[in-house]
Design an enzyme around this catalytic site. Sequence first.
Site: not given
Length: 316
Positions: A234, A263, A282
């Site tokens: 994370r 993000e 991601h």
Amino acid sequence: MKPMIYITQRLPEEAIASLRESYEIRMWEDEMEAAPREEIMKHIGEAAALWTMLSVKVDREMFEAAPNLKIVSNLAVGFNNIDLDAAREHGVMVTNTPEVLTETTADLSFALLLATARRLVEAERTVHSGEWKSWTPLGLTGQDVYGATLGIIGMGRIGEAVCRRAVGFSMDVLYHNRTRRNLEGATYAELDELLEKSDFVLMLAPLTDETRGMIGERELGLMKETACLINVGRGGTVDEDALYRALKEGGIWAAGMDVFETEPLPLDNPLLTLPNFTALPHIGSAGEKTRHKMMAMNAEAIDEGLKGNQVKNRVC
């Protein structure tokens, strides 16, 4: 009237087809970005189920606006985007998609480690740009992976899967975890020891109050100057400002990250100016088969939850 399911981002028809007969489906039709918060709030009051993505913050305000909500199903193994306390208080169950993405994310973790160590993205750019003129003795040299020491922070299922891959590279594996594990081929180490000894530090820790910012200036200062930091856990677990300084000043050799504090990663983030920084959008679980399995798990959880049956993969 059929119970309504609100889906915060466009999903393929095969993922939702099994739900159409029994439920009203409302879905944000953008595949690239999740629905804006104000759009979700327009529908949440009528929704019996919310099928959401990790990028959507499901907070107390949203639960309070959703009197009919029975279940929130997250298309991710993580769930730090959801206020679990508020979910419990409002009697809403929350589910995620564990296990099914373990091997795919482990593949990506090791791929990013290799790409960072051997400067693959940087090298590929020289081919496309025409900078590649000839072979040079020390051109684009990187760090050797075979026989190196790998330190894993956050030893869950994905960490164990990475360990299995590390065996093929004859790596010595250290790990740091909240609880010690009985693992073959991996040795427990306190965090400082792991940072000092590892050639590659792989972050796989979940984002909690305890792990937020756990890799900061002090921790980066303990790492070898030749070390690489890889984060597939994370984004909030790594202090990005401190990482920028460490990379810029030579405190560590390189970093590769698939997750970030914000993000999508803003284009003005200074990390993107560094040649020794590899960034991915991601994609840890982005195997085609894996993503379809994850969607199927969400659809099953929503259907069973709304029917009042036992639900698998409940977080709360």
